[in-house]
Design a protein around this motif. Structure first.
Motif, PDB file in Angstrom:
ATOM      1  N   MET A  88      37.577  48.841  39.953  1.00 51.54           N
ATOM      2  CA  MET A  88      38.727  47.773  39.564  1.00 51.54           C
ATOM      3  C   MET A  88      38.322  46.627  39.379  1.00 51.54           C
ATOM      4  O   MET A  88      39.075  45.887  38.513  1.00 51.54           O
ATOM      5  CB  MET A  88      40.049  47.854  40.683  1.00 51.54           C
ATOM      6  N   SER A  89      37.406  46.273  39.722  1.00 44.47           N
ATOM      7  CA  SER A  89      36.832  44.681  39.169  1.00 44.47           C
ATOM      8  C   SER A  89      35.718  44.707  38.394  1.00 44.47           C
ATOM      9  O   SER A  89      34.943  43.846  37.978  1.00 44.47           O
ATOM     10  CB  SER A  89      36.549  44.080  40.455  1.00 44.47           C
ATOM     11  N   LEU A  90      35.123  45.925  37.805  1.00 42.34           N
ATOM     12  CA  LEU A  90      34.218  46.094  36.774  1.00 42.34           C
ATOM     13  C   LEU A  90      34.563  45.165  35.433  1.00 42.34           C
ATOM     14  O   LEU A  90      33.677  45.253  34.608  1.00 42.34           O
ATOM     15  CB  LEU A  90      34.017  47.630  36.410  1.00 42.34           C
ATOM     16  N   ASP A  91      35.838  44.674  35.310  1.00 45.19           N
ATOM     17  CA  ASP A  91      36.175  43.736  34.278  1.00 45.19           C
ATOM     18  C   ASP A  91      35.495  42.525  34.340  1.00 45.19           C
ATOM     19  O   ASP A  91      35.576  41.627  33.745  1.00 45.19           O
ATOM     20  CB  ASP A  91      37.488  43.771  33.800  1.00 45.19           C
ATOM     21  N   GLY A  92      34.772  42.390  35.520  1.00 44.94           N
ATOM     22  CA  GLY A  92      34.174  40.977  36.126  1.00 44.94           C
ATOM     23  C   GLY A  92      35.472  40.170  36.701  1.00 44.94           C
ATOM     24  O   GLY A  92      35.168  38.923  37.006  1.00 44.94           O
ATOM     25  N   GLY A  93      36.586  40.547  36.918  1.00 42.35           N
ATOM     26  CA  GLY A  93      37.612  39.919  37.639  1.00 42.35           C
ATOM     27  C   GLY A  93      37.129  40.022  39.276  1.00 42.35           C
ATOM     28  O   GLY A  93      36.054  40.544  39.786  1.00 42.35           O
ATOM     29  N   SER A  94      38.181  39.416  40.264  1.00 42.79           N
ATOM     30  CA  SER A  94      38.296  39.561  41.614  1.00 42.79           C
ATOM     31  C   SER A  94      38.455  40.756  42.209  1.00 42.79           C
ATOM     32  O   SER A  94      39.114  41.737  41.551  1.00 42.79           O
ATOM     33  CB  SER A  94      39.023  38.317  41.977  1.00 42.79           C
ATOM     34  N   ARG A  95      37.705  40.983  43.530  1.00 46.30           N
ATOM     35  CA  ARG A  95      37.977  42.203  44.280  1.00 46.30           C
ATOM     36  C   ARG A  95      39.615  42.269  44.564  1.00 46.30           C
ATOM     37  O   ARG A  95      40.177  41.298  45.060  1.00 46.30           O
ATOM     38  CB  ARG A  95      37.336  42.478  45.376  1.00 46.30           C
ATOM     39  N   SER A  96      40.218  43.410  44.229  1.00 44.57           N
ATOM     40  CA  SER A  96      41.910  43.558  44.725  1.00 44.57           C
ATOM     41  C   SER A  96      41.815  43.785  46.219  1.00 44.57           C
ATOM     42  O   SER A  96      43.077  43.868  46.863  1.00 44.57           O
ATOM     43  CB  SER A  96      42.295  44.479  43.670  1.00 44.57           C
ATOM     44  N   ALA A  97      40.877  44.059  46.871  1.00 45.04           N
ATOM     45  CA  ALA A  97      40.939  44.595  48.255  1.00 45.04           C
ATOM     46  C   ALA A  97      39.643  44.618  48.943  1.00 45.04           C
ATOM     47  O   ALA A  97      38.505  44.420  48.391  1.00 45.04           O
ATOM     48  CB  ALA A  97      41.694  46.052  48.447  1.00 45.04           C
ATOM     49  N   SER A  98      39.824  44.394  50.206  1.00 46.56           N
ATOM     50  CA  SER A  98      38.649  44.419  51.042  1.00 46.56           C
ATOM     51  C   SER A  98      38.054  45.968  51.515  1.00 46.56           C
ATOM     52  O   SER A  98      39.109  46.675  51.464  1.00 46.56           O
ATOM     53  CB  SER A  98      38.556  43.689  52.226  1.00 46.56           C
ATOM     54  N   VAL A  99      36.906  46.217  51.705  1.00 46.31           N
ATOM     55  CA  VAL A  99      36.462  47.420  52.106  1.00 46.31           C
ATOM     56  C   VAL A  99      35.662  47.333  53.169  1.00 46.31           C
ATOM     57  O   VAL A  99      34.683  46.661  53.268  1.00 46.31           O
ATOM     58  CB  VAL A  99      35.879  48.166  50.797  1.00 46.31           C
ATOM     59  N   ILE A 100      35.741  48.161  54.400  1.00 48.80           N
ATOM     60  CA  ILE A 100      35.108  47.951  55.515  1.00 48.80           C
ATOM     61  C   ILE A 100      34.901  49.516  55.942  1.00 48.80           C
ATOM     62  O   ILE A 100      35.540  50.184  55.751  1.00 48.80           O
ATOM     63  CB  ILE A 100      35.841  47.413  56.759  1.00 48.80           C
ATOM     64  N   THR A 101      33.517  49.868  56.438  1.00 47.51           N
ATOM     65  CA  THR A 101      33.147  50.891  57.035  1.00 47.51           C
ATOM     66  C   THR A 101      33.772  51.310  58.288  1.00 47.51           C
ATOM     67  O   THR A 101      34.212  50.795  59.278  1.00 47.51           O
ATOM     68  CB  THR A 101      31.587  50.975  57.145  1.00 47.51           C
TER      69      THR A 101
END
Length: 219
Positions: free
Chosen positions: A81-94
């Motif tokens: 979702m942020s391959l456009d160079g924008g900011s990450r829309s959510a955090s991801v944790i294992t």
């Protein structure tokens, strides 16, 4: 492009061919359980192909209140979702020890040029996640806690399930995780689940919930 070892060959071999071709362009990184892979708000420049393990996507406010968007399992990818160079829309944790192939935006672009059919896969993924986000926002605004609870139990997105003679079983799920998905307290979710169990609709064990029959739309 990454160099192969016998162990990495095994990891890549589990992927669908179209995703494997992308993953081999990335750098392999391993993460312990409960490691933050992506921080919401950071500028994104890479896509993660999950080779092993599972992760969850979530947001958290300043008070520590968390909303979970879903789990992602090995053989899938995230961060697109942020391959456009924008900011990450959510955090991801294992959720467990996990291994990813981290593919830069430049390498994703090269892969799309070499395998344009993958572009449709990527577009469909973005559309599906946008639709899921819209549905989650709709449920949060229009449904009460019970309505959001049964939506999670019935849709089962990102959850590990198995089917037995008794019904569909949701595996490795806690009351707290359900609470994070529906935006409610664990105590309220536990009360509702207990009521459903008393009514014969579900059966609960440690980190397991079996759906015995269709859940009532209202409680």
């Amino acid at each position: 492009m990454s160099s192969f070892t016998s162990s990495s060959e095994d990891l890549y071999a589990r992927l669908p061919p179209e995703l494997r071709a992308l993953a081999v362009r990335g750098l392999v990184r391993s993460y312990p359980k409960k490691a933050v892979v992506i921080n919401e708000g950071e500028i994104g420049d890479s896509l993660f192909v999950l080779l092993k393990g599972s992760v969850k996507a979530f947001s958290m406010d300043e008070s520590g209140r968390e909303i979970t968007f879903g789990r992602i399992h090995a053989g899938d990818y995230f961060g697109e979702m942020s391959l456009d160079g924008g900011s990450r829309s959510a955090s991801v944790i294992t959720v467990e020890p996990s291994t990813c192939a981290v593919v830069s935006r430049a390498d994703v672009g090269e892969h799309l040029a070499a395998a344009p059919e993958f572009a449709l896969n990527l577009v469909m993924r973005v559309i599906r996640r946008a639709r899921d986000a819209t549905e989650a926002a709709r449920n949060m605004a229009l449904l009460d806690v019970y309505g959001r609870l049964i939506a999670v139990l019935e849709k089962q997105d990102g959850l590990t399930t198995s089917t037995t003679a008794a019904g569909v079983t949701l595996e490795a799920i806690t009351h707290q995780e359900i609470a994070s998905r529906v935006g409610a307290s664990r105590e309220m979710v536990s009360r509702l689940l207990k009521d459903l169990e008393k009514g014969g609709y579900i059966e609960m064990e440690t980190k397991r919930i079996t759906l015995l029959k269709k859940l009532p739309q209202r409680w």
